[in-house]
Design a protein around this motif. Structure first.
Motif: not given
Length: 481
Positions: A93-108
């Motif tokens: 749960l600590r590792d997953l907390h706040g992680k975005k796993t759907c939709g846009v997850i990064a923009r460069d």
């Protein structure tokens, strides 16, 4: 017929038409639920993961699962399983907390790349009898966090525990208004045929357990992550804090009666501190066997070259009784130790034991210790990890650069540290990739990233073509054109 088809056909043989229809319906329900679930948004995915986590962490249910696991499988001890169920899930749960796993997850903006997280679909989770609650829970939580549905194929011994866990998850899902078809399991009796059929119908296989199951996963034709064989060794150098090292090795060796693939099977000790380290291990409950006792233990632990179920994941006292070593079966006996110099099939103590039995090797120096570990892993356990107790940090980097291991665990209790702990930075997991050394396609701790597809959107950016001399100038100056 090629090798893959032969393996899959052999595994799938014996499944009746009725069983095939039942499995097909199970997967169809799972797929329908998943297709709606993956579009429900991050909050719903997080809710599902949280529901599955609390299903195993709630103290009353956790206790029930831990006690049932020992009662039904005969492996390990309930208090350690209770602790494992809680801490491994809390860490995840600590590792997953706040992680975005759907939709846009990064923009460069510099590269014009946008990354979009996508679910993989229906996950077939193959799980072992040694962790019949913690491992399924870990895979279920990761899969749900990423918008997937899961069908668990537990070991036959662990089926009843997994069934109870799934029931607890469904109860939490009911509170949150989630579809129970997102988490299902193969009906009993689970066998190779039904497991192989599930692998073929799923979108992704994550396999933890026997190497037979891992090979079947890789041969299924479905994308798969599988783990390598365990046979962990730890090195104790002449600069180590011997008392601390002994306490950590003992804690790791005895936890849950050594059911973990990360529990030390061997310790390789520098000759300079060999006798002193044995005394420290004895102070932690280690009992060193003489040659006659070692022979009796070997006869009890292996039958025709195979580990005996009578000794696997039992307490040291139980194993001593089974071997007819009643004089060793005292309350102070936490684990058994045998000295060894050989490696290979004719020296079974050099392999994985899944029991609180520690094999002890003597090394001339650090280099010789590393070579002993290299030889051990050439026989069994390549790719997994190595423990190191030392005051010289550079030795850890030397092992990391030269041994066939995916992890070097420094001055820690190995079975707690390898799968992630609150005092190191490794991700929490019960499935350790062993890289190509262990015939795996990954060398990470299996985590949520393995349960995602990533779609990349590429926008145009200003063209920049490098000069050839920038890239090859150094080569040309040294060797000419």
């Amino acid at each position: 017929m090629n090798v893959r088809d032969t393996v899959v056909a052999a595994a799938g043989a014996g499944q009746s038409d009725a069983q095939a229809a039942q499995l097909h319906a199970l997967v169809a329900r799972s797929r329908a639920a998943q297709q709606a679930f993956e579009l429900a948004g991050q909050q719903t995915l997080d809710t599902a993961a949280a529901a599955a986590a609390w299903a195993i962490m709630e103290p009353g249910r956790n206790r029930e699962l831990a006690e049932q696991a020992v009662r039904d499988t005969g492996l390990g001890n309930a208090q350690d399983k209770f602790r494992k169920n809680y801490r491994k899930t809390l860490g995840l749960l600590r590792d997953l907390h706040g992680k975005k796993t759907c939709g846009v997850i990064a923009r460069d903006e510099a590269t014009g790349i946008v990354e979009i997280a996508r679910a993989v679909g229906v996950v077939a989770a193959i799980t072992p009898s040694t962790n019949p609650a913690a491992t399924p829970a870990n895979k279920i939580i990761n899969a749900l966090k990423c918008g997937n549905a899961v069908i668990v194929a537990p070991s036959p011994k662990g089926h009843s525990v997994c069934e109870r866990l799934v029931g607890f998850i469904h109860a939490e899902f009911a509170k949150a208004g989630l579809d129970p078809a997102l988490v299902q399991m193969l009906p009993a009796p689970v066998d190779k045929a039904s497991t192989a059929a599930l692998m073929r119908e799923a979108d992704l296989v994550v396999a933890t357990g026997s190497q037979a199951n891992v090979r079947m996963a890789y041969a299924s034709g479905t994308p798969a992550f599988g783990v390598g064989a365990g046979n962990v060794a730890s090195i104790v150098t002449r600069t180590a804090n011997l008392r601390e090292a002994a306490h950590k090795i003992a804690a790791s060796k005895t936890f849950d009666n050594a059911t973990s693939c990360s529990s030390e099977n061997s310790v390789v000790i520098d000759d300079v501190v060999y006798d002193a380290m044995l005394r420290e291990l004895a102070a932690c409950g280690g009992v060193l066997l003489d040659a006659q006792q070692k022979a009796r233990l070997q006869a009890a632990m292996w039958t025709d070259g195979k580990l005996s179920a009578h000794c696997t994941a039992k307490s040291a006292a139980q194993i001593a009784h089974t071997a007819g070593l009643d004089e060793l079966a005292t309350d102070s006996c936490a684990f058994l130790m045998v000295e060894e110099s050989g490696i290979g099939a004719s020296h079974p103590f050099s392999g994985e034991k899944l029991a609180p039995v520690l094999t002890v090797y003597r090394a001339r120096d650090f280099s010789d210790a590393a070579q002993t570990v290299r030889s051990l892993y050439a026989y069994m356990g390549a790719g997994h990890s190595v423990g190191l107790h030392t005051a010289e940090p550079h030795e850890a980097e030397t092992l990391g650069a030269t041994l066939p291991v995916a992890r070097v665990i420094v001055n820690q209790a190995h079975c707690f540290a390898t799968g992630g702990n609150f005092d190191n930075g490794l991700p929490f997991s019960l499935s350790m990739g062993c890289g190509t050394w262990g015939r795996n396609n990954f060398s990470d701790n299996l985590g949520f990233r393995q349960y995602l597809n990533i779609t990349r959107v590429a926008f145009p950016i200003e063209e920049h073509v490098p000069e050839l001399d920038t890239l090859l100038g150094d080569y040309f100056r040294r060797f000419g054109q």
